[in-house]
Write a protein that holds these residues in place. Structure first.
Motif, PDB file in Angstrom:
ATOM      1  N   SER A  75     -10.142   6.206 -10.661  1.00  0.00           N
ATOM      2  CA  SER A  75     -10.998   5.313 -11.549  1.00  0.00           C
ATOM      3  C   SER A  75     -10.237   4.288 -12.232  1.00  0.00           C
ATOM      4  CB  SER A  75     -11.877   6.157 -12.341  1.00  0.00           C
ATOM      5  OG  SER A  75     -11.319   6.813 -13.104  1.00  0.00           O
ATOM      6  N   PHE A  76      -8.905   4.674 -12.805  1.00  0.00           N
ATOM      7  CA  PHE A  76      -8.352   3.411 -13.644  1.00  0.00           C
ATOM      8  C   PHE A  76      -7.888   2.433 -12.836  1.00  0.00           C
ATOM      9  CE2 PHE A  76      -3.889   2.541 -15.265  1.00  0.00           C
ATOM     10  CZ  PHE A  76      -4.416   1.702 -16.089  1.00  0.00           C
ATOM     11  N   LEU A  77      -7.092   2.634 -11.749  1.00  0.00           N
ATOM     12  CA  LEU A  77      -6.235   1.804 -11.289  1.00  0.00           C
ATOM     13  C   LEU A  77      -6.969   0.208 -10.770  1.00  0.00           C
ATOM     14  CD1 LEU A  77      -3.808   3.661  -8.868  1.00  0.00           C
ATOM     15  CD2 LEU A  77      -3.312   2.528 -11.033  1.00  0.00           C
ATOM     16  N   PRO A  78      -8.353   0.417 -10.200  1.00  0.00           N
ATOM     17  CA  PRO A  78      -9.047  -0.990 -10.001  1.00  0.00           C
ATOM     18  C   PRO A  78      -9.152  -1.618 -11.232  1.00  0.00           C
ATOM     19  CG  PRO A  78     -10.206   1.046  -8.992  1.00  0.00           C
ATOM     20  CD  PRO A  78      -9.026   1.486  -9.826  1.00  0.00           C
ATOM     21  N   ALA A  79      -9.032  -1.238 -12.423  1.00  0.00           N
ATOM     22  CA  ALA A  79      -8.896  -2.061 -13.442  1.00  0.00           C
ATOM     23  C   ALA A  79      -7.935  -2.790 -13.565  1.00  0.00           C
ATOM     24  CB  ALA A  79      -9.236  -1.316 -14.945  1.00  0.00           C
ATOM     25  N   LEU A 125      -5.209   9.577  -0.540  1.00  0.00           N
ATOM     26  CA  LEU A 125      -5.550   8.473  -1.397  1.00  0.00           C
ATOM     27  C   LEU A 125      -4.431   7.600  -1.010  1.00  0.00           C
ATOM     28  CD1 LEU A 125      -7.483   7.787  -3.890  1.00  0.00           C
ATOM     29  CD2 LEU A 125      -5.431   7.798  -5.284  1.00  0.00           C
ATOM     30  N   ALA A 126      -5.211   5.992  -0.946  1.00  0.00           N
ATOM     31  CA  ALA A 126      -4.709   4.954  -0.324  1.00  0.00           C
ATOM     32  C   ALA A 126      -4.799   3.956  -1.767  1.00  0.00           C
ATOM     33  CB  ALA A 126      -5.089   4.296   0.864  1.00  0.00           C
ATOM     34  N   VAL A 127      -3.645   3.315  -2.011  1.00  0.00           N
ATOM     35  CA  VAL A 127      -3.688   2.298  -3.196  1.00  0.00           C
ATOM     36  C   VAL A 127      -2.782   1.127  -2.812  1.00  0.00           C
ATOM     37  CG1 VAL A 127      -2.918   2.001  -5.476  1.00  0.00           C
ATOM     38  CG2 VAL A 127      -3.854   4.102  -4.831  1.00  0.00           C
ATOM     39  N   THR A 128      -3.747  -0.099  -2.784  1.00  0.00           N
ATOM     40  CA  THR A 128      -3.197  -1.411  -2.407  1.00  0.00           C
ATOM     41  C   THR A 128      -2.886  -2.353  -3.635  1.00  0.00           C
ATOM     42  OG1 THR A 128      -4.033  -1.171  -0.186  1.00  0.00           O
ATOM     43  CG2 THR A 128      -3.362  -3.274  -0.904  1.00  0.00           C
ATOM     44  N   GLY A 129      -1.812  -2.868  -3.971  1.00  0.00           N
ATOM     45  CA  GLY A 129      -1.837  -3.636  -5.110  1.00  0.00           C
ATOM     46  C   GLY A 129      -2.579  -4.806  -4.903  1.00  0.00           C
ATOM     47  N   GLY A 130      -2.873  -5.443  -6.362  1.00  0.00           N
ATOM     48  CA  GLY A 130      -3.646  -6.667  -6.356  1.00  0.00           C
ATOM     49  C   GLY A 130      -2.799  -7.881  -6.660  1.00  0.00           C
ATOM     50  N   ARG A 184      -8.678   3.705  -2.227  1.00  0.00           N
ATOM     51  CA  ARG A 184      -9.523   4.299  -1.062  1.00  0.00           C
ATOM     52  C   ARG A 184      -9.304   5.893  -1.004  1.00  0.00           C
ATOM     53  NH1 ARG A 184      -7.195   0.254   0.666  1.00  0.00           N
ATOM     54  NH2 ARG A 184      -5.942   1.300   2.241  1.00  0.00           N
ATOM     55  N   LEU A 185     -10.265   6.701  -0.927  1.00  0.00           N
ATOM     56  CA  LEU A 185     -10.075   8.120  -0.741  1.00  0.00           C
ATOM     57  C   LEU A 185     -10.298   8.265   0.862  1.00  0.00           C
ATOM     58  CD1 LEU A 185      -9.184  10.943  -2.053  1.00  0.00           C
ATOM     59  CD2 LEU A 185     -11.732  11.183  -2.269  1.00  0.00           C
ATOM     60  N   THR A 196       0.839  -1.414   0.045  1.00  0.00           N
ATOM     61  CA  THR A 196      -0.013   0.040   0.085  1.00  0.00           C
ATOM     62  C   THR A 196       0.625   1.228  -0.067  1.00  0.00           C
ATOM     63  OG1 THR A 196      -1.937  -1.330   1.291  1.00  0.00           O
ATOM     64  CG2 THR A 196      -1.738   1.238   1.275  1.00  0.00           C
ATOM     65  N   VAL A 197       0.387   2.228  -0.853  1.00  0.00           N
ATOM     66  CA  VAL A 197       1.109   3.579  -0.959  1.00  0.00           C
ATOM     67  C   VAL A 197       0.004   4.734  -0.685  1.00  0.00           C
ATOM     68  CG1 VAL A 197       2.597   5.232  -2.042  1.00  0.00           C
ATOM     69  CG2 VAL A 197       2.872   2.715  -2.414  1.00  0.00           C
ATOM     70  N   ARG A 198       0.290   5.402   0.138  1.00  0.00           N
ATOM     71  CA  ARG A 198      -0.817   6.527   0.530  1.00  0.00           C
ATOM     72  C   ARG A 198      -0.127   7.909   0.132  1.00  0.00           C
ATOM     73  NH1 ARG A 198      -0.716   2.756   4.479  1.00  0.00           N
ATOM     74  NH2 ARG A 198      -2.783   2.069   5.052  1.00  0.00           N
ATOM     75  N   VAL A 199      -1.021   8.768  -0.696  1.00  0.00           N
ATOM     76  CA  VAL A 199      -0.517   9.897  -1.345  1.00  0.00           C
ATOM     77  C   VAL A 199      -1.392  10.939  -0.471  1.00  0.00           C
ATOM     78  CG1 VAL A 199      -0.184  11.574  -3.165  1.00  0.00           C
ATOM     79  CG2 VAL A 199       0.113   9.083  -3.578  1.00  0.00           C
ATOM     80  N   ALA A 200      -0.349  11.707   0.262  1.00  0.00           N
ATOM     81  CA  ALA A 200      -1.217  12.732   1.400  1.00  0.00           C
ATOM     82  C   ALA A 200      -1.756  13.858   0.526  1.00  0.00           C
ATOM     83  CB  ALA A 200      -0.136  13.231   2.321  1.00  0.00           C
ATOM     84  N   GLY A 201      -2.908  14.389   0.862  1.00  0.00           N
ATOM     85  CA  GLY A 201      -3.506  15.386   0.412  1.00  0.00           C
ATOM     86  C   GLY A 201      -4.274  15.465  -0.842  1.00  0.00           C
TER      87      GLY A 201
END
Length: 432
Positions: free
Chosen positions: A282-286, A298-303, A292-293, A263-268
């Protein structure tokens, strides 16, 4: 920062799934638009948390040459209107462009508001970037410009103390910045400006929306009906403007979570924005990621896998280098289309990406308007960056999974993110 290869950076491999929080600097697109609008305002504007980089310093330098001084503050710059640095009394002025497209395109109209001849020139690369349609449109609006027929720098704008303005047709298909340049300056024209787009649609609709939104926030009256835009003459005012984080610069960091896992979180990260980079949400879930905002960003967790995709990136072309690098790790073929305009950016990004990704073992080929990417085993080697900051970021993404990638001239990220390498290595350190 560099390894045994002179002027190269050994892109670090992710040794474990990531768990990091990063903060990216302010948006270059917003920062330079805010500086231009501040120079056209009737009173000083405090621009807070702007990007501080080569391109934004070049913009402040250009505005100072044109008569709009600025003062550094604790969290940004106080920008004064044009005319506050005194008159040049018709003496020649020079504006240094570097390789900053926003400076080359947004400031010539401002030069016409003064009373001096202003020479615009910069790096060799800026002389190859398209600007001819904008210069032609400015001429039709009453601006005197000498360019010896090049349609590119160097050129001289002869200030006549104002610009007549009015209605003009514009082909902005090579860059949405042509349209933004006319709209940003429109409030200072005697008759405002009405721009009728001709030719193919401009790339990057989000950047046009950004320009319109910022004009509104500075008090301009803006109307749009399809491909026609009107900005009325106005006295602008915005005592304080807060710049959002640069979401396009955040692209390699959220892509890192997809490429390396964790997981990487981008502050602000803002909940609503006109920035093209927000498309990533909207693209990364694809690509199998969880997005998650949260209150802090924003927090992004890889699949578990990255599927191949077909993408039209016409509206978000600046994300192409990072997206192309990420798709090299997909488990199926991918196609990127709609980005022919990238051939006129800092370099021909389409050719550069196809060349450099293929040199590392990738099966990447050019199309008329994009790239075709077929997964293939990658290996280490030198990744040339062509003085293009986005290519450094793409190479960093590759390096997460491919040992031995040496990135040429990493300092070119100073255009938009001078601390990129340090922030990147810090992100990896947090997850190991």
């Amino acid at each position: 920062m560099t390894d045994a290869h002179e002027n190269h950076w050994a892109a670090p491999v992710a040794a474990a799934a990531l768990d990091a929080r990063v903060r990216v600097p302010g948006s270059k697109s917003i920062t330079n638009r805010a500086y231009v609008l501040a120079a056209l305002a009737g009173a000083p504007t405090r621009v807070r948390v702007p990007l501080d980089s080569r391109d934004t310093r070049l913009m402040l330098g250009a505005l100072a040459s044109l008569g709009a001084r600025s003062e550094e503050t604790a969290d940004g710059f106080l920008v004064y209107p044009l005319g506050t640095t005194g008159s040049s009394h018709g003496e020649p002025v020079e504006v240094t462009l570097g390789n900053a497209g926003t400076v080359a395109r947004f400031t010539p109209a401002l030069a016409a508001l003064g009373d001096s001849p202003v020479l615009f020139d910069g790096d060799e690369a800026i002389r190859r970037r398209p600007i001819g349609p904008l210069l032609a449109a400015l001429r039709r609006l009453g601006v005197r410009i000498d360019d010896d027929g090049r349609g590119a720098p160097p050129f001289t704008v002869h200030g006549d103390g104002g610009v007549r303005g009015g209605t003009v047709d514009l082909d902005s298909s090579a860059s949405s910045q042509f349209l933004s340049a006319l709209l940003l300056a429109g409030p200072a024209f005697d008759r405002g400006v009405t721009v009728r787009l001709v030719g193919d649609a401009p790339p990057s609709e989000p950047h046009i929306a950004m320009t319109l939104d910022m004009l509104h926030r500075f008090g301009a009256t803006v109307e749009r009906e399809g491909a026609e835009f009107h900005v009325a003459p106005a006295k602008l005012s915005c005592p304080e403007y807060v710049v959002e984080p640069d979401l396009s610069t955040a692209a390699p960091f959220v892509a890192a979570a997809v490429a390396a896992g964790g997981t990487v979180r981008v502050a602000g990260w803002p909940s609503t924005t006109t920035q093209p980079g927000d498309w990533l949400r909207s693209f990364l879930p694809a690509l199998g990621a969880s997005v998650r905002l949260e209150d802090g960003g924003l927090a992004v967790t890889g699949g578990s896998r990255i599927p191949g995709v077909e993408l039209d990136l016409h509206e978000v072309g600046e994300l192409t280098p990072v997206v192309a690098a990420l798709l090299c790790f997909a488990d199926g073929p991918s196609v990127i289309s709609g980005v022919a305009h990238l051939r006129g950016h800092e370099t021909d990004r389409i050719t550069a990406l196809a060349t450099e990704l293929s040199a590392l073992g990738g099966d990447v080929s050019e199309t008329d308007d994009g790239l075709r990417i077929t997964p293939a085993p990658l290996h280490g080697g030198v990744f040339r960056t062509y003085d293009d900051h986005r290519l450094v970021m793409a190479a960093a993404v590759l390096g997460l999974r491919v040992p031995g990638i040496h990135v040429e001239n990493p300092a070119t990220v100073g255009k938009t993110f001078p601390a990129f390498v340090e922030t990147w290595t810090g992100m990896l350190g947090s997850g190991q």
